[in-house]
Design a protein around this motif. Structure first.
Motif, PDB file in Angstrom:
ATOM      1  N   MET A   1      17.243   3.379  10.897  1.00  0.00           N
ATOM      2  CA  MET A   1      17.036   5.464  10.775  1.00  0.00           C
ATOM      3  C   MET A   1      17.262   6.239  11.917  1.00  0.00           C
ATOM      4  SD  MET A   1      13.217   5.254  10.448  1.00  0.00           S
ATOM      5  CE  MET A   1      12.035   4.216  10.582  1.00  0.00           C
ATOM      6  N   ASN A   2      17.852   6.980  12.271  1.00  0.00           N
ATOM      7  CA  ASN A   2      18.066   7.467  13.718  1.00  0.00           C
ATOM      8  C   ASN A   2      16.650   8.407  13.885  1.00  0.00           C
ATOM      9  OD1 ASN A   2      18.670   8.761  15.470  1.00  0.00           O
ATOM     10  ND2 ASN A   2      20.656   9.652  14.828  1.00  0.00           N
ATOM     11  N   LEU A   3      15.895   7.960  14.641  1.00  0.00           N
ATOM     12  CA  LEU A   3      14.837   8.393  15.387  1.00  0.00           C
ATOM     13  C   LEU A   3      14.714  10.329  15.669  1.00  0.00           C
ATOM     14  CD1 LEU A   3      12.685   5.490  16.418  1.00  0.00           C
ATOM     15  CD2 LEU A   3      12.482   6.702  14.258  1.00  0.00           C
ATOM     16  N   GLU A   4      15.735  10.238  16.660  1.00  0.00           N
ATOM     17  CA  GLU A   4      16.680  11.658  17.328  1.00  0.00           C
ATOM     18  C   GLU A   4      16.621  12.529  15.991  1.00  0.00           C
ATOM     19  OE1 GLU A   4      16.158  12.091  20.399  1.00  0.00           O
ATOM     20  OE2 GLU A   4      15.976   9.922  20.373  1.00  0.00           O
ATOM     21  N   GLU A   5      17.027  12.260  14.524  1.00  0.00           N
ATOM     22  CA  GLU A   5      16.954  13.201  13.907  1.00  0.00           C
ATOM     23  C   GLU A   5      16.036  14.011  12.687  1.00  0.00           C
ATOM     24  OE1 GLU A   5      19.959  11.507  11.092  1.00  0.00           O
ATOM     25  OE2 GLU A   5      21.887  11.165  13.227  1.00  0.00           O
ATOM     26  N   ILE A   6      15.296  12.663  13.184  1.00  0.00           N
ATOM     27  CA  ILE A   6      13.469  13.418  12.175  1.00  0.00           C
ATOM     28  C   ILE A   6      13.006  13.847  13.527  1.00  0.00           C
ATOM     29  CG2 ILE A   6      11.476  12.276  11.148  1.00  0.00           C
ATOM     30  CD1 ILE A   6      14.050   9.384  10.878  1.00  0.00           C
ATOM     31  N   GLN A   7      12.278  14.863  12.391  1.00  0.00           N
ATOM     32  CA  GLN A   7      11.021  15.878  13.423  1.00  0.00           C
ATOM     33  C   GLN A   7      10.290  15.421  13.322  1.00  0.00           C
ATOM     34  OE1 GLN A   7      13.546  17.961  15.946  1.00  0.00           O
ATOM     35  NE2 GLN A   7      11.117  18.819  15.452  1.00  0.00           N
ATOM     36  N   SER A   8       9.126  15.481  13.920  1.00  0.00           N
ATOM     37  CA  SER A   8       7.426  15.333  13.826  1.00  0.00           C
ATOM     38  C   SER A   8       6.623  16.226  13.094  1.00  0.00           C
ATOM     39  CB  SER A   8       6.975  15.138  15.098  1.00  0.00           C
ATOM     40  OG  SER A   8       7.093  14.204  15.651  1.00  0.00           O
ATOM     41  N   GLY A   9       6.042  15.730  12.136  1.00  0.00           N
ATOM     42  CA  GLY A   9       5.674  16.395  11.306  1.00  0.00           C
ATOM     43  C   GLY A   9       6.180  17.060   9.659  1.00  0.00           C
ATOM     44  N   THR A  10       7.276  16.046   9.797  1.00  0.00           N
ATOM     45  CA  THR A  10       8.117  16.687   8.574  1.00  0.00           C
ATOM     46  C   THR A  10       7.054  15.706   7.345  1.00  0.00           C
ATOM     47  OG1 THR A  10       9.982  16.380   9.933  1.00  0.00           O
ATOM     48  CG2 THR A  10       9.996  15.910   6.766  1.00  0.00           C
ATOM     49  N   CYS A  11       7.141  15.446   6.613  1.00  0.00           N
ATOM     50  CA  CYS A  11       6.350  14.824   5.136  1.00  0.00           C
ATOM     51  C   CYS A  11       7.110  13.873   4.440  1.00  0.00           C
ATOM     52  CB  CYS A  11       6.791  16.090   3.632  1.00  0.00           C
ATOM     53  SG  CYS A  11       5.514  14.972   2.393  1.00  0.00           S
ATOM     54  N   ALA A  12       6.633  12.881   4.437  1.00  0.00           N
ATOM     55  CA  ALA A  12       7.102  11.639   3.569  1.00  0.00           C
ATOM     56  C   ALA A  12       6.592  10.691   3.081  1.00  0.00           C
ATOM     57  CB  ALA A  12       7.415  10.393   5.471  1.00  0.00           C
ATOM     58  N   VAL A  13       6.814   9.976   2.484  1.00  0.00           N
ATOM     59  CA  VAL A  13       6.132   9.010   1.488  1.00  0.00           C
ATOM     60  C   VAL A  13       6.495   7.485   2.338  1.00  0.00           C
ATOM     61  CG1 VAL A  13       6.060   7.896  -0.854  1.00  0.00           C
ATOM     62  CG2 VAL A  13       5.678  10.283  -0.510  1.00  0.00           C
ATOM     63  N   VAL A  14       5.706   7.023   2.263  1.00  0.00           N
ATOM     64  CA  VAL A  14       5.385   4.722   2.619  1.00  0.00           C
ATOM     65  C   VAL A  14       4.607   4.512   1.855  1.00  0.00           C
ATOM     66  CG1 VAL A  14       5.359   2.732   4.387  1.00  0.00           C
ATOM     67  CG2 VAL A  14       5.390   5.491   5.122  1.00  0.00           C
TER      68      VAL A  14
ATOM     69  N   GLY B   1       0.759  -1.132   0.208  1.00  0.00           N
ATOM     70  CA  GLY B   1      -0.323   0.063   0.081  1.00  0.00           C
ATOM     71  C   GLY B   1       0.746   1.795   0.095  1.00  0.00           C
ATOM     72  N   VAL B   2       0.522   2.301  -0.436  1.00  0.00           N
ATOM     73  CA  VAL B   2       1.290   3.767  -0.146  1.00  0.00           C
ATOM     74  C   VAL B   2       0.404   4.752   0.395  1.00  0.00           C
ATOM     75  CG1 VAL B   2       2.247   5.313  -1.531  1.00  0.00           C
ATOM     76  CG2 VAL B   2       1.810   3.095  -2.921  1.00  0.00           C
ATOM     77  N   ALA B   3       1.332   5.134   1.750  1.00  0.00           N
ATOM     78  CA  ALA B   3       0.796   6.350   2.250  1.00  0.00           C
ATOM     79  C   ALA B   3       1.628   7.339   1.911  1.00  0.00           C
ATOM     80  CB  ALA B   3       0.879   6.096   3.753  1.00  0.00           C
ATOM     81  N   LEU B   4       0.371   9.314   2.241  1.00  0.00           N
ATOM     82  CA  LEU B   4       1.779  10.193   1.942  1.00  0.00           C
ATOM     83  C   LEU B   4       1.187  11.311   2.812  1.00  0.00           C
ATOM     84  CD1 LEU B   4       3.271  12.601   0.538  1.00  0.00           C
ATOM     85  CD2 LEU B   4       0.922  12.886  -0.857  1.00  0.00           C
ATOM     86  N   GLY B   5       2.350  12.072   4.065  1.00  0.00           N
ATOM     87  CA  GLY B   5       1.402  12.384   4.754  1.00  0.00           C
ATOM     88  C   GLY B   5       2.884  13.108   5.997  1.00  0.00           C
ATOM     89  N   LYS B   6       1.863  13.726   7.008  1.00  0.00           N
ATOM     90  CA  LYS B   6       3.462  14.108   8.103  1.00  0.00           C
ATOM     91  C   LYS B   6       3.315  12.813   8.805  1.00  0.00           C
ATOM     92  CE  LYS B   6       1.602  18.330   8.276  1.00  0.00           C
ATOM     93  NZ  LYS B   6       1.285  20.035   8.700  1.00  0.00           N
ATOM     94  N   VAL B   7       5.083  12.303   9.385  1.00  0.00           N
ATOM     95  CA  VAL B   7       4.623  11.544  10.519  1.00  0.00           C
ATOM     96  C   VAL B   7       4.917  12.381  11.847  1.00  0.00           C
ATOM     97  CG1 VAL B   7       7.102  11.018   8.634  1.00  0.00           C
ATOM     98  CG2 VAL B   7       7.806  12.346  10.539  1.00  0.00           C
ATOM     99  N   LEU B   8       4.966  11.054  12.961  1.00  0.00           N
ATOM    100  CA  LEU B   8       4.582  11.308  14.176  1.00  0.00           C
ATOM    101  C   LEU B   8       5.984  10.499  14.651  1.00  0.00           C
ATOM    102  CD1 LEU B   8       3.342  12.478  16.645  1.00  0.00           C
ATOM    103  CD2 LEU B   8       1.669  10.512  17.046  1.00  0.00           C
ATOM    104  N   VAL B   9       7.122  10.441  15.067  1.00  0.00           N
ATOM    105  CA  VAL B   9       8.065  10.137  15.728  1.00  0.00           C
ATOM    106  C   VAL B   9       7.518   9.991  17.445  1.00  0.00           C
ATOM    107  CG1 VAL B   9      10.532   9.676  16.409  1.00  0.00           C
ATOM    108  CG2 VAL B   9       9.708  11.537  14.015  1.00  0.00           C
ATOM    109  N   LEU B  10       7.418   8.229  17.102  1.00  0.00           N
ATOM    110  CA  LEU B  10       7.143   7.966  18.710  1.00  0.00           C
ATOM    111  C   LEU B  10       8.313   7.920  19.978  1.00  0.00           C
ATOM    112  CD1 LEU B  10       4.051   6.188  18.555  1.00  0.00           C
ATOM    113  CD2 LEU B  10       4.498   8.625  19.032  1.00  0.00           C
ATOM    114  N   LYS B  11       8.518   8.691  20.335  1.00  0.00           N
ATOM    115  CA  LYS B  11      10.283   9.197  21.578  1.00  0.00           C
ATOM    116  C   LYS B  11       9.225   8.704  22.760  1.00  0.00           C
ATOM    117  CE  LYS B  11      12.673  11.929  18.875  1.00  0.00           C
ATOM    118  NZ  LYS B  11      12.391  13.016  18.417  1.00  0.00           N
ATOM    119  N   LYS B  12      10.252   7.656  23.382  1.00  0.00           N
ATOM    120  CA  LYS B  12      10.073   7.421  24.803  1.00  0.00           C
ATOM    121  C   LYS B  12      10.482   7.941  25.464  1.00  0.00           C
ATOM    122  CE  LYS B  12       8.741   2.419  23.865  1.00  0.00           C
ATOM    123  NZ  LYS B  12       9.209   1.159  23.727  1.00  0.00           N
TER     124      LYS B  12
END
Length: 544
Positions: free
Chosen positions: A211-224, A17-28
Motif C-alpha cells: 500500500m502507499n501510506l501517503e495516499e491513506i488518511q488517518s481516521g479512515t475506517c478500515a477492517v483487518v 483475529g478481526v478488527a474494525l476501527g479508524k486507521v492511524l498512519v504513522l509517518k516518519k
C-alpha cells in the motif's frame, strides 16, 4: 456511496483475529538530511558526542519501560541498540566523513547509517540482516537528536489500527498497548518484533501489505481480517456488519472459554489431567497467565542463546529463569536445557555444517561435549530454583549412560554452589523422550529420573524416518501413526510402573482429535501453546 471507494488489500497474517476501527498512519517526519559544508569539523564531532549521550539516555528509558511491559528478553533489543551506538567502526566512520569531507554531523551520521545498514542487509545470515533495521533505527535517532526534531507521534486518543511502513522496536514499545486494535505494515517478517508483539497482545496483524501510506488518511475506517489476510479501507455497511459479526463470534468463543478459567481439567468421571503451556521466552509469560495454564511444561531456553554474538552469561540466564518462576507464583515451571543444533543455530558455537543435522551434534550432545557451557546453565537454573517451583528437563536422550553423566555434572554444580554458600533447592529432574531408543528403554530410564516429557515432533520424525521440514514428504508424515501411539502408551506405562509421571510437550499434545486417547492412556500432563489451553480443558471436561 461509501461502497464505491472500498479498497481491498491483502497481506500475510501473523495473528488471527478481526478488527474494525479508524486507521492511524504513522509517518516518519519527512526530514531531509542536507549536506552542508562546515568551517569547524571539531565542533561537529562534539555535536555527535552530545547527541550520542542523549540517545543513550533515551534508550535506557525505553529499556526500563520495555522490561515492565514485555519482559526482559524482549527488552534486550534496546541494550543491543545502546551497544551499537558505542561501536568503534560506526563512530569512526562518522568522524572520518566529518573530517575528510568537512560536512555537517547530520549528513555524516545519515551516510554512515545508510552504508552500514546496506552492508548488513546484503549478508547471508538472517540475524545480521535483521540488524540492518537496528542500524537504521539508531542512525535516525542520532539525526533526530542532532537536528532537534521529535520522532514519530505514538500517542493516540482512541483505539486505532496502527499502519506503518515497518515498526521499529522502539516505536512499538512507546505505544499505549491499550489503544491498539491491530497492526498493518508494508514490510516486516513473521518473526519481526511487530509480529511477536501482536501474538503477545492477541491482536490481529498483517505484514507485507502492498500500500502507499501517503495516499491513506488517518481516521479512515478500515477492517483487518487476520483469518483471510484481508485489509479493507472504507468498508461499506455490509462489510462492516460482517466484520462486527466476526468480532462478536470471536468474543463469544473467547468468553465461553474464559468461563473455564479457574476450573479444573477433570473428566466427568473425575479423572484429572494437568494442562500446561509451552513457551519460547520470558516475553510469552503474559500469555500463560492470561490463558490460565496450570504451569509451564516446556520453557525453551534457546531464546537466550539465539540471535546474538556470544554465550549468555550465568547472570543473564539466572535473571530470565528467576523472572519466569517468580511470575508463575509457585506453579510448576519446567525449563528445558539448551536444545540447539538441527534447525536452531548459534554461529558463535561454531557448529559445523552437517549432512544430517537432525541426527547430528545437537541438544544434550553439545552439553555433554562442552560441559563448561552446560554448567553455566545448570548453575543459573539451580540458583533460580529458590524463587518458585522449577523443574529441569534434558532433551534428546538416547541412553542410560547419558543420564548418568548428567547426574555427575549436576553433582559437581551443586557442590560448587554449596562451597560458595549460594542457596539452591533440589529440584525435579526429567528427560525428554524424543528418540525411539529412549522409548524402548523407558523402563530403565524411569528408574533414574523424576518424570518423562514426550517430544512428539522429533519422536515422529525419528520413528517414521521422515524429515519434518521436507515438504515433499507431507503425504507420508502421519503423526497419528499406530507406532507413535504405541510408543507413547509404552512410555506412560513404564513411567507409572516406576511411580513417575509422564507428559507430552510436542505438537501432538494440542491435537484435539487425540485428547481423549491421551487421557484414556493415562498421560498425566499435556503441554501446549497457551492459546490451546482452554480448548483442551473444554474437551477434557466434556469427556465421560
Amino acid at each position: 456511496m461509501a461502497g464505491i471507494d472500498m479498497k481491498h488489500l491483502n497481506g500475510k497474517s501473523v495473528y488471527k483475529g478481526v478488527a474494525l476501527g479508524k486507521v492511524l498512519v504513522l509517518k516518519k517526519e519527512a526530514y531531509i538530511v542536507k549536506r552542508v559544508k562546515v568551517e569547524n569539523p571539531d565542533e561537529e564531532v562534539k555535536r555527535v558526542e552530545a547527541a550520542r549521550q542523549k540517545s543513550q539516555k533515551q534508550l535506557q528509558k525505553l529499556y526500563e519501560k520495555a522490561v515492565k511491559e514485555v519482559g526482559e528478553a524482549s527488552a534486550a533489543i534496546f541494550e543491543v541498540h545502546q551497544m551499537m551506538l558505542e561501536d568503534d567502526d560506526y563512530n569512526e566512520s562518522i568522524e572520518n566523513i566529518i573530517r575528510t569531507q568537512e560536512v555537517n554531523a547530520e549528513y555524516a551520521v545519515a551516510s554512515t547509517g545508510d552504508n552500514f545498514s546496506e552492508m548488513f542487509a546484503s549478508m547471508d545470515d538472517d540475524y545480521m540482516r535483521a540488524r540492518a533495521a537496528d542500524i537504521k533505527d539508531i542512525s535516525e535517532r542520532l539525526v533526530r537528536n542532532l537536528s532537534g526534531q521529535s520522532g514519530m507521534d505514538t500517542e493516540f486518543e482512541e483505539p486505532v489500527i496502527v499502519m506503518a511502513d515497518d515498526l521499529t522496536p522502539s516505536e512499538t514499545v512507546q505505544m499505549d498497548k491499550e489503544k491498539i486494535l491491530a497492526f498493518v505494515t508494508v514490510h516486516g517478517s513473521t518473526n519481526s518484533h511487530t509480529a511477536i508483539l501482536a501474538r503477545m497482545m492477541n491482536i490481529p496483524a498483517l505484514i507485507g501489505v502492498d500500500m502507499n501510506l501517503e495516499e491513506i488518511q488517518s481516521g479512515t475506517c478500515a477492517v483487518v481480517d487476520g483469518f483471510t489476510g484481508e485489509f479493507i479501507l472504507d468498508p461499506d455497511e455490509n462489510v462492516q456488519e460482517a466484520a462486527k459479526a466476526k468480532i462478536a463470534a470471536e468474543e463469544e468463543k473467547k468468553n465461553l472459554l474464559l468461563k473455564l478459567k479457574g476450573k479444573e481439567n477433570v473428566t466427568k468421571s473425575g479423572k484429572k489431567i494437568n494442562i500446561y503451556a509451552n513457551i519460547g521466552s520470558v516475553g510469552d509469560m503474559g500469555y500463560v497467565l492470561e490463558n490460565d495454564a496450570g504451569g509451564i511444561g516446556l520453557f525453551r531456553s534457546e531464546f537466550l542463546y539465539i540471535g546474538r554474538n556470544e554465550l549468555p552469561t550465568e547472570e543473564e540466564q539466572f535473571q530470565a529463569y528467576k523472572q519466569a518462576v517468580q511470575n508463575m507464583a509457585g506453579k510448576k515451571v519446567i525449563i528445558r536445557t539448551l536444545d540447539i543444533g538441527a534447525d536452531k543455530q548459534a554461529d558463535y558455537l561454531n557448529l559445523e555444517k552437517e549432512e544430517n543435522p537432525a541426527l547430528g551434534y545437537r541438544a544434550i550432545r553439545i552439553c555433554l561435549s562442552q560441559p563448561e557451557i552446560f554448567k553455566v546453565q545448570l548453575r543459573a537454573l539451580f540458583r533460580a530454583s529458590v524463587y518458585g517451583t522449577l523443574s529441569i528437563m534434558y532433551p534428546m536422550i538416547t541412553s542410560v549412560e547419558e543420564v548418568m553423566r548428567i547426574k555427575e555434572i549436576v553433582k559437581e554444580v551443586k557442590a560448587e554452589l554449596k562451597a560458595s554458600d549460594t542457596p539452591y533447592k533440589d529440584v525435579e529432574e526429567g528427560i525428554m523422550i524424543e528418540t525411539p531408543a529412549a522409548a524402548m528403554i523407558s523402563d530403565e530410564l524411569a528408574e533414574l529420573v523424576d518424570f518423562f516429557s514426550i517430544g512428539t515432533n522429533d519422536l515422529t520424525q525419528y520413528t517414521l524416518a521422515i524429515d519434518r521440514q521436507n515438504e515433499k514428504l507431507e503425504e507420508f508424515y502421519n503423526p497419528h501413526h499406530k507406532a507413535i501411539l504405541k510408543m507413547i502408551k509404552m512410555v506412560v506405562d513404564n513411567a507409572h510402573a516406576a511411580g513417575k509421571w509422564a507428559g507430552i510437550c510436542g505438537e501432538l499434545g494440542a491435537d484435539t482429535e487425540l485428547t481423549e486417547t491421551f487421557v484414556n492412556m493415562g498421560v498425566d500432563e499435556l503441554s501446549v501453546a497457551p492459546s490451546m489451553i482452554l480448548k483442551l480443558r473444554k474437551i477434557v471436561r466434556e469427556m465421560e
